[in-house]
Design a protein around this motif. Sequence first.
Motif, PDB file in Angstrom:
ATOM      1  N   LEU A 375       0.633  -6.020   5.498  1.00  0.00           N
ATOM      2  CA  LEU A 375       1.020  -4.801   5.677  1.00  0.00           C
ATOM      3  C   LEU A 375       2.429  -4.703   5.390  1.00  0.00           C
ATOM      4  CD1 LEU A 375      -0.976  -2.793   8.571  1.00  0.00           C
ATOM      5  CD2 LEU A 375      -1.121  -2.567   6.005  1.00  0.00           C
ATOM      6  N   LEU A 376       3.045  -5.557   5.847  1.00  0.00           N
ATOM      7  CA  LEU A 376       4.485  -5.800   5.437  1.00  0.00           C
ATOM      8  C   LEU A 376       5.011  -6.163   4.330  1.00  0.00           C
ATOM      9  CD1 LEU A 376       7.388  -5.869   6.586  1.00  0.00           C
ATOM     10  CD2 LEU A 376       7.149  -8.237   7.147  1.00  0.00           C
ATOM     11  N   ALA A 377       4.297  -6.936   3.533  1.00  0.00           N
ATOM     12  CA  ALA A 377       4.455  -7.332   2.248  1.00  0.00           C
ATOM     13  C   ALA A 377       3.819  -6.414   0.969  1.00  0.00           C
ATOM     14  CB  ALA A 377       3.378  -8.738   1.902  1.00  0.00           C
ATOM     15  N   GLY A 378       2.664  -5.837   1.478  1.00  0.00           N
ATOM     16  CA  GLY A 378       2.143  -4.721   0.478  1.00  0.00           C
ATOM     17  C   GLY A 378       2.721  -3.509   0.383  1.00  0.00           C
ATOM     18  N   PRO A 379       2.526  -2.752   1.605  1.00  0.00           N
ATOM     19  CA  PRO A 379       2.964  -1.065   1.206  1.00  0.00           C
ATOM     20  C   PRO A 379       4.240  -1.183   1.565  1.00  0.00           C
ATOM     21  CG  PRO A 379       0.943  -1.455   2.679  1.00  0.00           C
ATOM     22  CD  PRO A 379       1.354  -2.830   2.403  1.00  0.00           C
ATOM     23  N   VAL A 380       5.029  -2.091   2.374  1.00  0.00           N
ATOM     24  CA  VAL A 380       6.350  -1.877   2.965  1.00  0.00           C
ATOM     25  C   VAL A 380       7.554  -2.448   1.830  1.00  0.00           C
ATOM     26  CG1 VAL A 380       8.068  -1.939   4.991  1.00  0.00           C
ATOM     27  CG2 VAL A 380       5.551  -1.945   5.430  1.00  0.00           C
ATOM     28  N   LEU A 381       7.349  -3.659   1.829  1.00  0.00           N
ATOM     29  CA  LEU A 381       8.330  -4.519   0.849  1.00  0.00           C
ATOM     30  C   LEU A 381       8.065  -3.938  -0.508  1.00  0.00           C
ATOM     31  CD1 LEU A 381       8.626  -7.834   2.718  1.00  0.00           C
ATOM     32  CD2 LEU A 381      10.291  -5.951   2.849  1.00  0.00           C
ATOM     33  N   SER A 386       9.380  -0.748  -5.392  1.00  0.00           N
ATOM     34  CA  SER A 386       8.856  -0.067  -6.325  1.00  0.00           C
ATOM     35  C   SER A 386       9.782   1.251  -6.229  1.00  0.00           C
ATOM     36  CB  SER A 386       7.266   0.083  -6.233  1.00  0.00           C
ATOM     37  OG  SER A 386       6.755   0.836  -7.377  1.00  0.00           O
ATOM     38  N   ARG A 387       9.835   1.882  -5.238  1.00  0.00           N
ATOM     39  CA  ARG A 387      10.260   3.365  -5.353  1.00  0.00           C
ATOM     40  C   ARG A 387      11.988   3.287  -5.657  1.00  0.00           C
ATOM     41  NH1 ARG A 387       7.313   3.427  -0.525  1.00  0.00           N
ATOM     42  NH2 ARG A 387       9.389   3.391   0.629  1.00  0.00           N
ATOM     43  N   TYR A 388      12.761   2.293  -4.866  1.00  0.00           N
ATOM     44  CA  TYR A 388      14.012   2.468  -4.847  1.00  0.00           C
ATOM     45  C   TYR A 388      14.650   1.226  -5.915  1.00  0.00           C
ATOM     46  CZ  TYR A 388      12.833   4.727  -0.761  1.00  0.00           C
ATOM     47  OH  TYR A 388      12.491   5.669   0.122  1.00  0.00           O
ATOM     48  N   SER A 389      14.175   0.292  -6.137  1.00  0.00           N
ATOM     49  CA  SER A 389      14.565  -0.806  -6.967  1.00  0.00           C
ATOM     50  C   SER A 389      13.992  -0.823  -8.533  1.00  0.00           C
ATOM     51  CB  SER A 389      14.626  -1.898  -6.374  1.00  0.00           C
ATOM     52  OG  SER A 389      14.883  -2.144  -5.054  1.00  0.00           O
ATOM     53  N   PRO A 449       5.886   5.262   8.745  1.00  0.00           N
ATOM     54  CA  PRO A 449       6.195   5.937   7.766  1.00  0.00           C
ATOM     55  C   PRO A 449       6.345   5.257   6.455  1.00  0.00           C
ATOM     56  CG  PRO A 449       7.724   6.753   9.437  1.00  0.00           C
ATOM     57  CD  PRO A 449       6.912   5.342   9.786  1.00  0.00           C
ATOM     58  N   ASP A 450       6.858   4.000   6.416  1.00  0.00           N
ATOM     59  CA  ASP A 450       7.122   2.982   5.015  1.00  0.00           C
ATOM     60  C   ASP A 450       5.674   2.889   4.589  1.00  0.00           C
ATOM     61  OD1 ASP A 450       9.834   3.227   5.382  1.00  0.00           O
ATOM     62  OD2 ASP A 450       9.883   1.481   6.440  1.00  0.00           O
ATOM     63  N   VAL A 451       4.693   2.494   5.687  1.00  0.00           N
ATOM     64  CA  VAL A 451       3.425   2.072   5.284  1.00  0.00           C
ATOM     65  C   VAL A 451       2.600   3.138   4.140  1.00  0.00           C
ATOM     66  CG1 VAL A 451       1.213   1.595   5.895  1.00  0.00           C
ATOM     67  CG2 VAL A 451       2.964   0.383   6.834  1.00  0.00           C
ATOM     68  N   LEU A 452       2.814   4.424   4.669  1.00  0.00           N
ATOM     69  CA  LEU A 452       2.268   5.544   4.186  1.00  0.00           C
ATOM     70  C   LEU A 452       3.017   5.988   2.875  1.00  0.00           C
ATOM     71  CD1 LEU A 452       1.918   8.271   7.135  1.00  0.00           C
ATOM     72  CD2 LEU A 452       0.108   6.840   6.009  1.00  0.00           C
ATOM     73  N   SER A 453       4.173   5.648   2.702  1.00  0.00           N
ATOM     74  CA  SER A 453       4.977   5.961   1.611  1.00  0.00           C
ATOM     75  C   SER A 453       4.708   4.783   0.334  1.00  0.00           C
ATOM     76  CB  SER A 453       6.584   5.938   1.628  1.00  0.00           C
ATOM     77  OG  SER A 453       6.823   6.926   2.911  1.00  0.00           O
ATOM     78  N   GLY A 454       4.475   3.556   1.048  1.00  0.00           N
ATOM     79  CA  GLY A 454       3.977   2.464   0.279  1.00  0.00           C
ATOM     80  C   GLY A 454       2.846   2.726  -0.499  1.00  0.00           C
ATOM     81  N   PHE A 455       1.620   3.002   0.345  1.00  0.00           N
ATOM     82  CA  PHE A 455       0.378   3.407  -0.007  1.00  0.00           C
ATOM     83  C   PHE A 455       0.573   4.488  -1.163  1.00  0.00           C
ATOM     84  CE2 PHE A 455      -1.684   1.847   3.920  1.00  0.00           C
ATOM     85  CZ  PHE A 455      -2.148   0.719   3.245  1.00  0.00           C
ATOM     86  N   GLU A 456       1.169   5.438  -0.974  1.00  0.00           N
ATOM     87  CA  GLU A 456       1.069   6.630  -1.970  1.00  0.00           C
ATOM     88  C   GLU A 456       1.908   6.025  -3.286  1.00  0.00           C
ATOM     89  OE1 GLU A 456       2.919  11.118  -2.273  1.00  0.00           O
ATOM     90  OE2 GLU A 456       3.480   9.970  -0.567  1.00  0.00           O
TER      91      GLU A 456
END
Length: 539
Positions: A375-381, A386-389, A449-456
Amino acid sequence: GKADKNAAAAPPSPFPPEVPLPANVRLNAGRLLRAAADAVLSVVEALRSGAPLHTAVLPLPCGDSDGGGGGDALDDTASYVTSAFSFGSDLQSDQWFRHVPVDMAWLNRFLMLVLTVLARMRRFHGALAVGEEWTRLSEGAFNEKVLPVLMAAAAETGGGQARLQAAMEAVMRDKNQALDNLDKVRMLVRKRLGDPSVLARSSFVSNVRKRRGARAGAKPSASATTTPCTGLSRAGSAAAEDSGAESDGGATAPGERAASSVVLSATASAVFTVGTATTFRTKASQPDHMRVPGEYEKVIDFLKKRSEKGAMILAMHELGDVHAHFGNWKAATTAWGDALDTLMGPYQVLKSWRKVLDTQTREVTLRSLGVHGILLAGPVLLGKLSRYSFHSQLGLRLESARMAAALIRCLFCASVQHPQRDAGFAGYVPASLWDGGDVFSDPYRCPMPDVLSGFETHAQVLVDAGLALEALPLLSAWECVAWRSARRVHETVRARTLRVAALVQLGFLSAASEQLLDLLAGRRLPDAVLDSDLVVRDA
């Protein structure tokens, strides 16, 4: 006589006898709560003495059982002892509950809630009795969290403070120095910037993105001229305004001066964050955008020397959040990328992730990384990158989404209950990501919150790229977290709406129709009142 025989032959009722109570009387909630805590502690005492456990509920599997799938690194009961993301590497290794089917982490959360409620009811003697008994049974494994509550209760009763203070000093003395420094930096971040996660306050991030995307020479908007936190002190802002006024000969308009101060604050936070902390003599004179990242870099170096890999990865991730909070996106990208490379193994793993994941089975990946590592590697990092960089680099965004989907797919290989083909996730939603443990108990290890944002983010990228089949397992995990863990109505609706789009793209019209009918009828959704953020569930 016949009625008496029938009454005598009737089996006894399985329910306890009803006790009449006076009208308009309320039960003593404090005594009931104390009785429940004593019952739980008596069961723990029986397990500690080696008594067999006779219950209708199946106990949690130990780390050595075949059902765990992930070994010790995945067992939530031993997460604070043997996991790669352990926060207590100096704890004794001969604790009795390591080989007993009991979830000590859950028991600690339950008893901490009991202590909080008893303290709010001003039953301080009961809180002291329950806390001291739990400290004895847990052999001091949770003293760092329990002792502050007991010390506050002892201060109200007026006795036992010296003994608890000595125990607390022993805990702080025996604690790992590197992890203690990390906790101090986190306390500094909470004090200066707010509660984690830093990027959960997306309004500041969106304002920074608007300023970065603004054209040169364009007039700043109202949202761009209001910065909730720039990282500069008041003296620095005043100096920037004075320098701007002197350079223009004192003829600068108020609106232009405000716009120039915003540009100066944004550029200052981006320029002076890295490598210039030595220009200030004392820590008190350093602004937040220089002091906090500098403290994190010291802690990361110390954790690296002490070989605390799990804590070092978390510190790198938090350092990236701090850089992003102050608008230093280049340094944030570097910190997030370093955390991802350290967790996965090779350098720049985003460019060679297929060689890493294709050379080993999904079970091996799950066992090596663990649930929190995936979960830390996939949705979070990868989600933050993907969103900000990589917001303007479509190729890297697609690679991040495909790598995250491959990692999330490994979560469903630990049980035969989950589908083993991607097409089987068309309408499937698991009961939980990992049975027998709370994955989101630690906001630093797994921020929801970071996990949900990464999934989306990843699901939207995959569906837009025409890779709906790869997105189905990720959509199932997203809906599981949003529906069953976070209990958020809007997140659940977004996940199911995107799932409908993916099913239509694949031609699964019957499954898409069922999902759409459930959305229109409002079925299988969290309660909008009881599960809302307006209800206080935890103290």
